[in-house]
Design an enzyme around this catalytic site. Structure first.
Site, PDB file in Angstrom:
ATOM      1  N   TRP A  92      21.704  38.060  38.562  1.00 17.29           N
ATOM      2  CA  TRP A  92      21.147  36.828  37.968  1.00 17.29           C
ATOM      3  C   TRP A  92      19.781  37.137  37.371  1.00 17.29           C
ATOM      4  CZ3 TRP A  92      21.539  31.286  37.761  1.00 17.29           C
ATOM      5  CH2 TRP A  92      22.842  30.812  38.031  1.00 17.29           C
TER       6      TRP A  92
ATOM      7  N   GLU B 152      16.869  22.057  38.989  1.00 20.75           N
ATOM      8  CA  GLU B 152      16.663  20.625  39.234  1.00 20.75           C
ATOM      9  C   GLU B 152      17.131  20.198  40.620  1.00 20.75           C
ATOM     10  OE1 GLU B 152      18.586  18.617  36.027  1.00 20.75           O
ATOM     11  OE2 GLU B 152      17.083  19.262  34.578  1.00 20.75           O
ATOM     12  N   THR B 153      17.873  21.061  41.297  1.00 23.04           N
ATOM     13  CA  THR B 153      18.417  20.669  42.605  1.00 23.04           C
ATOM     14  C   THR B 153      17.786  21.505  43.714  1.00 23.04           C
ATOM     15  OG1 THR B 153      20.188  22.299  42.625  1.00 23.04           O
ATOM     16  CG2 THR B 153      20.624  20.230  41.450  1.00 23.04           C
TER      17      THR B 153
ATOM     18  N   HIS C  58      19.206  23.741  45.391  1.00 24.03           N
ATOM     19  CA  HIS C  58      19.867  25.040  45.483  1.00 24.03           C
ATOM     20  C   HIS C  58      18.844  26.158  45.733  1.00 24.03           C
ATOM     21  CE1 HIS C  58      23.910  26.694  44.465  1.00 24.03           C
ATOM     22  NE2 HIS C  58      23.220  27.817  44.465  1.00 24.03           N
TER      23      HIS C  58
ATOM     24  N   PHE D 258      21.593  35.646  46.631  1.00 29.05           N
ATOM     25  CA  PHE D 258      22.191  35.264  47.919  1.00 29.05           C
ATOM     26  C   PHE D 258      22.953  36.436  48.540  1.00 29.05           C
ATOM     27  CE2 PHE D 258      25.365  33.113  50.607  1.00 29.05           C
ATOM     28  CZ  PHE D 258      24.561  32.224  51.293  1.00 29.05           C
TER      29      PHE D 258
HETATM   30  C1  DLZ Z   1      23.892  29.818  41.887  1.00 28.48           C
HETATM   31  C2  DLZ Z   1      22.584  30.471  41.594  1.00 28.48           C
HETATM   32  C3  DLZ Z   1      21.548  29.743  40.988  1.00 28.48           C
HETATM   33  C4  DLZ Z   1      21.676  28.304  40.621  1.00 28.48           C
HETATM   34  N1  DLZ Z   1      20.384  30.319  40.672  1.00 28.48           N
HETATM   35  C5  DLZ Z   1      20.200  31.622  40.984  1.00 28.48           C
HETATM   36  C6  DLZ Z   1      18.962  32.260  40.662  1.00 28.48           C
HETATM   37  O1  DLZ Z   1      18.030  31.692  40.075  1.00 28.48           O
HETATM   38  N2  DLZ Z   1      18.842  33.559  41.021  1.00 28.48           N
HETATM   39  C7  DLZ Z   1      19.810  34.266  41.665  1.00 28.48           C
HETATM   40  O2  DLZ Z   1      19.613  35.449  41.979  1.00 28.48           O
HETATM   41  N3  DLZ Z   1      20.995  33.686  41.952  1.00 28.48           N
HETATM   42  C8  DLZ Z   1      21.203  32.404  41.622  1.00 28.48           C
HETATM   43  N4  DLZ Z   1      22.405  31.809  41.906  1.00 28.48           N
HETATM   44  C9  DLZ Z   1      23.498  32.631  42.459  1.00 28.48           C
HETATM   45  C10 DLZ Z   1      23.455  32.777  43.993  1.00 28.48           C
HETATM   46  O3  DLZ Z   1      22.448  33.723  44.379  1.00 28.48           O
HETATM   47  C11 DLZ Z   1      24.806  33.295  44.516  1.00 28.48           C
HETATM   48  O4  DLZ Z   1      25.181  34.440  43.801  1.00 28.48           O
HETATM   49  C12 DLZ Z   1      25.914  32.246  44.376  1.00 28.48           C
HETATM   50  O5  DLZ Z   1      25.526  31.044  45.000  1.00 28.48           O
HETATM   51  C13 DLZ Z   1      27.234  32.761  45.005  1.00 28.48           C
HETATM   52  O6  DLZ Z   1      27.068  33.016  46.400  1.00 28.48           O
END
Ligand code: DLZ
Length: 158
Positions: free
Chosen positions: A31, A94-95, A97, A66
């Protein structure tokens, strides 16, 4: 960490243990790759600058931050590492999460490190904006990947 007060990537090489005999793992989130690839460049360059051989750096990609603790645990099951560096970037949306991911990653990395008794380094940016992240992966606040690599090198001497 008061990032407003200093560039975190400045370090005195004399105070960093040599990594010449060390084996290092890097787990990196897919990500926000513009940010995480810059963190990776900083971490790898810092390890090389401090004596680590390229063949002794293992890089493992995971889908998101994650998954970093699981990636670190799998690396540590495969091989003896002196330290593992986790690199990621979580940007506030915005959430809520953001809160869940940041908390889980921080706790997960600590748990893996204590369970395996190997330093697992938290090189994860948790920022309010993309701009703040870019400032910390080679911008005006240095590069958190460099800082994570220095921390890994220092931890190997404990
Ligand atoms: C879902 C998600 C979101 C919304 N934002 C990020 C982020 O900013 N940086 C990041 O490394 N990962 C993000 N993820 C993905 C989650 O880390 C994870 O891969 C998913 O929730 C699947 O378990």
């Amino acid at each position: 960490m008061a990032t407003a007060l200093k560039n975190l990537s400045s370090y005195n090489q004399d105070e960093v243990p040599s990594g010449e005999d060390g084996i290092f793992g890097i787990v990196i989130s897919e990500w926000n790759t513009e940010v995480t690839s810059a963190l990776l460049d900083g971490a790898v360059k810092t390890l090389l600058d401090n004596g680590v051989e390229e063949k002794d750096i293992y890089i493992q990609y995971v889908p998101g931050s994650f998954e970093l603790p699981f990636g670190a645990a799998k690396l540590l099951d495969k091989k003896r590492f002196d330290a593992v560096i986790c690199l990621g970037c979580v940007i506030q949306g915005e959430t809520r999460h953001f809160d869940f991911i940041c908390q889980a990653v921080a706790n997960g990395i600590m748990e893996v490190s204590l369970e395996k008794e190997i330093p697992v380094i938290f090189g994860v940016l948790t920022t309010n904006s993309q701009e703040q992240a870019l400032d910390r992966c080679g911008g005006k606040h240095g590069n958190k990947g460099v800082e994570a690599a220095i921390t890994a090198l220092k931890m190997t001497s404990l």
